[in-house]
Design an enzyme around this catalytic site. Structure first.
Site, PDB file in Angstrom:
ATOM      1  N   ASP A 195      26.140 -55.174  -3.646  1.00  0.00           N
ATOM      2  CA  ASP A 195      25.956 -56.203  -4.983  1.00  0.00           C
ATOM      3  C   ASP A 195      25.372 -55.450  -6.276  1.00  0.00           C
ATOM      4  OD1 ASP A 195      23.527 -55.699  -3.884  1.00  0.00           O
ATOM      5  OD2 ASP A 195      22.577 -57.643  -4.226  1.00  0.00           O
ATOM      6  N   THR A 219      22.604 -50.354   0.106  1.00  0.00           N
ATOM      7  CA  THR A 219      22.494 -51.861   0.307  1.00  0.00           C
ATOM      8  C   THR A 219      23.563 -52.217   1.001  1.00  0.00           C
ATOM      9  OG1 THR A 219      22.248 -54.092  -0.287  1.00  0.00           O
ATOM     10  CG2 THR A 219      23.186 -52.649  -1.912  1.00  0.00           C
ATOM     11  N   ARG A 224       9.413 -52.945   1.312  1.00  0.00           N
ATOM     12  CA  ARG A 224       9.279 -53.747  -0.124  1.00  0.00           C
ATOM     13  C   ARG A 224       7.981 -53.608  -0.386  1.00  0.00           C
ATOM     14  NH1 ARG A 224      13.417 -57.099   2.835  1.00  0.00           N
ATOM     15  NH2 ARG A 224      15.274 -56.423   1.617  1.00  0.00           N
ATOM     16  N   GLY A 271      15.959 -53.168   1.723  1.00  0.00           N
ATOM     17  CA  GLY A 271      16.663 -53.533   3.085  1.00  0.00           C
ATOM     18  C   GLY A 271      17.344 -52.066   3.388  1.00  0.00           C
ATOM     19  N   ASP A 281      19.303 -52.591  -6.162  1.00  0.00           N
ATOM     20  CA  ASP A 281      18.739 -52.704  -7.771  1.00  0.00           C
ATOM     21  C   ASP A 281      17.310 -52.623  -7.891  1.00  0.00           C
ATOM     22  OD1 ASP A 281      21.427 -52.936  -8.862  1.00  0.00           O
ATOM     23  OD2 ASP A 281      21.355 -55.023  -9.002  1.00  0.00           O
ATOM     24  N   ASP A 339      24.618 -55.334   0.873  1.00  0.00           N
ATOM     25  CA  ASP A 339      25.172 -56.418  -0.141  1.00  0.00           C
ATOM     26  C   ASP A 339      26.384 -56.289  -0.846  1.00  0.00           C
ATOM     27  OD1 ASP A 339      23.210 -57.906   1.351  1.00  0.00           O
ATOM     28  OD2 ASP A 339      21.828 -57.851  -0.312  1.00  0.00           O
ATOM     29  N   ARG A 380      21.767 -62.994   0.691  1.00  0.00           N
ATOM     30  CA  ARG A 380      21.036 -63.950   0.246  1.00  0.00           C
ATOM     31  C   ARG A 380      21.499 -64.449  -1.291  1.00  0.00           C
ATOM     32  NH1 ARG A 380      15.422 -61.795   0.246  1.00  0.00           N
ATOM     33  NH2 ARG A 380      15.474 -62.081   2.442  1.00  0.00           N
TER      34      ARG A 380
HETATM   35  P1  ADP Z   1      16.659 -53.505  -3.484  1.00  0.00           P
HETATM   36  O1  ADP Z   1      16.240 -52.028  -3.693  1.00  0.00           O
HETATM   37  O2  ADP Z   1      17.403 -53.595  -2.029  1.00  0.00           O
HETATM   38  O3  ADP Z   1      17.134 -54.275  -4.505  1.00  0.00           O
HETATM   39  P2  ADP Z   1      14.300 -55.003  -3.587  1.00  0.00           P
HETATM   40  O4  ADP Z   1      14.527 -55.972  -4.687  1.00  0.00           O
HETATM   41  O5  ADP Z   1      13.320 -55.554  -2.376  1.00  0.00           O
HETATM   42  O6  ADP Z   1      15.275 -54.226  -2.741  1.00  0.00           O
HETATM   43  O7  ADP Z   1      13.507 -53.851  -4.253  1.00  0.00           O
HETATM   44  C1  ADP Z   1      12.733 -52.849  -3.353  1.00  0.00           C
HETATM   45  C2  ADP Z   1      11.420 -52.229  -3.984  1.00  0.00           C
HETATM   46  O8  ADP Z   1      11.762 -51.754  -5.223  1.00  0.00           O
HETATM   47  C3  ADP Z   1      10.211 -53.067  -4.204  1.00  0.00           C
HETATM   48  O9  ADP Z   1       9.854 -53.548  -2.953  1.00  0.00           O
HETATM   49  C4  ADP Z   1       9.444 -52.553  -5.234  1.00  0.00           C
HETATM   50  O10 ADP Z   1       8.725 -51.779  -4.424  1.00  0.00           O
HETATM   51  C5  ADP Z   1      10.488 -51.831  -6.001  1.00  0.00           C
HETATM   52  N1  ADP Z   1      10.611 -52.634  -7.385  1.00  0.00           N
HETATM   53  C6  ADP Z   1      11.761 -53.764  -7.373  1.00  0.00           C
HETATM   54  N2  ADP Z   1      11.654 -54.358  -8.629  1.00  0.00           N
HETATM   55  C7  ADP Z   1      10.990 -53.345  -9.437  1.00  0.00           C
HETATM   56  C8  ADP Z   1      10.399 -53.488 -10.729  1.00  0.00           C
HETATM   57  N3  ADP Z   1      11.030 -54.299 -11.533  1.00  0.00           N
HETATM   58  N4  ADP Z   1       9.594 -52.474 -11.073  1.00  0.00           N
HETATM   59  C9  ADP Z   1       9.271 -51.492 -10.092  1.00  0.00           C
HETATM   60  N5  ADP Z   1       9.580 -51.362  -9.015  1.00  0.00           N
HETATM   61  C10 ADP Z   1      10.343 -52.399  -8.393  1.00  0.00           C
HETATM   62  O1  F6P Z   2      19.479 -56.793   0.795  1.00  0.00           O
HETATM   63  C1  F6P Z   2      20.102 -56.516   2.243  1.00  0.00           C
HETATM   64  C2  F6P Z   2      19.857 -57.878   3.079  1.00  0.00           C
HETATM   65  O2  F6P Z   2      20.122 -57.769   4.282  1.00  0.00           O
HETATM   66  C3  F6P Z   2      20.198 -59.306   2.647  1.00  0.00           C
HETATM   67  O3  F6P Z   2      21.708 -59.271   2.910  1.00  0.00           O
HETATM   68  C4  F6P Z   2      19.185 -60.338   3.095  1.00  0.00           C
HETATM   69  O4  F6P Z   2      19.292 -61.422   2.437  1.00  0.00           O
HETATM   70  C5  F6P Z   2      17.985 -59.593   3.088  1.00  0.00           C
HETATM   71  O5  F6P Z   2      18.297 -58.156   3.005  1.00  0.00           O
HETATM   72  C6  F6P Z   2      17.221 -59.887   4.201  1.00  0.00           C
HETATM   73  O6  F6P Z   2      15.885 -59.358   4.124  1.00  0.00           O
HETATM   74  P1  F6P Z   2      14.903 -59.059   5.145  1.00  0.00           P
HETATM   75  O7  F6P Z   2      15.105 -58.019   6.248  1.00  0.00           O
HETATM   76  O8  F6P Z   2      13.594 -58.908   4.400  1.00  0.00           O
HETATM   77  O9  F6P Z   2      14.898 -60.560   5.942  1.00  0.00           O
END
Ligand code: ADP
Ligand code: F6P
Length: 324
Positions: free
Chosen positions: A133, A129, A76, A15, A107, A131, A175
């Site tokens: 978190d 982020t 993503r 995000g 993360d 969040d 979320r």
């Molecule tokens: P955030 O980075 O905000 O936590 P996401 O969890 O959507 O957001 O992760 C962002 C991107 O990081 C994912 O779309 C993917 O490309 C990559 N990613 C997430 N988890 C993994 C993983 N376990 N191994 C490799 N790449 C990952």
């Molecule tokens: O991780 C940031 C965040 O804005 C969360 O607070 C929310 O749950 C999620 O992304 C929403 O994702 P999307 O933009 O894909 O609806």
């Protein structure tokens, strides 16, 4: 001997968050000032796989420090979880001469960074982020702006709630994490906060609280509901039926993710962006930058991802106490 870094790649992932542009600007300009080349990768890991890679000069990041979103755009990319895709991504980095990568995200994005580090690309993660978190850090890029945006919006809903003597359920983002809801709960003086980490789904307790407050003469009842609990509109209907108090739901949604970053987000994101470059230049890899006890520090990504973070019991408690 530490690997010498010549070309730094930078991407934003997951995000978007206000302040990401300030971080990108700092990465580009700190790297250039240290004699390194910089390449911007569009649309996160998805763009890396598509080789959407562009040289970045100092002027490419002109006039962005005050802008929300991310000029590199974000995505993503689920296929990045597959080992053969990660290997392909590392090969693409090598093909473009990228020997160091700065990944701005949460993360999930750091897990991708770990995998690139395993493939021989030096990587540094920056916590981006709204969040808040990420366990290793007390600050994440974008939270301050998002929580201020939400707070200002909730103030406005509160005005009309009081005028009409209504109950208002205001849904904020998060979320899996209730930090925006917790902070707004305290900052907006909410009567109730519903957090994914805490809520017991006892709606009768909420109903009783609203009725008690009404009897005590409260003119409004503000419930801040985190996205992870959701269902604010149907909850409003049930609460109105059970309490007899007119109830409205407002879902703040993606407005919380946009807008010009606050001073804090600009300053912290700039500092972290510059530090990420310094770490790469020192030959470090598989690290994530955090902010703790007044200092910017870096952690091993594996250790950072293993850390746990919990909502402060004390702040959760006072949120209720202070709204009596
Ligand atoms: P955030 O980075 O905000 O936590 P996401 O969890 O959507 O957001 O992760 C962002 C991107 O990081 C994912 O779309 C993917 O490309 C990559 N990613 C997430 N988890 C993994 C993983 N376990 N191994 C490799 N790449 C990952
Ligand atoms: O991780 C940031 C965040 O804005 C969360 O607070 C929310 O749950 C999620 O992304 C929403 O994702 P999307 O933009 O894909 O609806």
């Amino acid at each position: 001997m530490a690997k010498e870094i010549h070309t730094i790649g930078v991407l934003t992932s997951g995000g978007d968050a206000p302040g990401m542009n300030a971080a990108i600007r700092a990465v580009v300009r700190q790297a250039i000032s240290k004699g390194r080349a910089v390449k911007g990768i569009k649309r996160g890991y998805a763009g890396l796989l598509q080789e959407e890679i562009e040289d970045m000069e100092a002027w490419h990041v002109s006039d962005i420090i005050q802008r929300g979103g991310t000029i590199l755009q974000t995505a993503r990319c689920l296929e990045f979880k597959e080992p053969e895709v990660q290997k392909r991504a590392a090969d693409i980095c090598k093909k473009h001469g990228i020997d160091g990568m700065i990944i701005i995200g949460g993360d999930g994005s750091f897990r991708g960074a770990q995998r690139l580090a395993e493939q021989g690309i030096n990587t540094i993660g920056l916590p981006g982020t709204i969040d808040l978190d990420i366990a290793c850090t007390e600050y994440t890029i974008g939270f301050d702006t998002a929580v201020n945006t939400a707070m200002e919006a909730i103030d406005k809903v509160r005005d009309t709630s009081t005028s009409h003597e209504r109950c208002s359920i205001i849904e904020v983002m998060g979320r899996d994490a209730g930090y925006i809801a917790l902070w707004c709960g305290i900052a907006n003086g909410a009567e109730d906060i519903l957090l994914p980490e805490k809520y017991d789904f006892d709606e009768q307790k909420l109903v009783n609280h609203i009725i008690e407050n009404r009897k005590r003469g409260k003119k409004h009842h503000i419930i801040i509901n985190a996205e992870g609990i959701g269902h604010s509109t149907s909850m409003a209907k049930r609460i109105e039926a059970a309490t007899g108090m007119e109830t409205r739901a407002t879902i703040l949604g993606h407005m919380q993710r946009g807008g010009s970053p606050t001073c804090k987000d600009r300053v912290y994101a700039s500092t972290m962006g510059a530090l990420a470059v310094d770490l790469l230049c020192e030959g470090k890899t598989n690290r994530v930058v955090g902010y703790r006890h007044g200092d910017y520090i870096d952690f091993d990504i594996d250790e950072a991802l293993a850390m746990k973070k919990a909502i402060s019991e004390y702040q959760y408690e006072i949120c209720h106490t202070l709204s009596i």
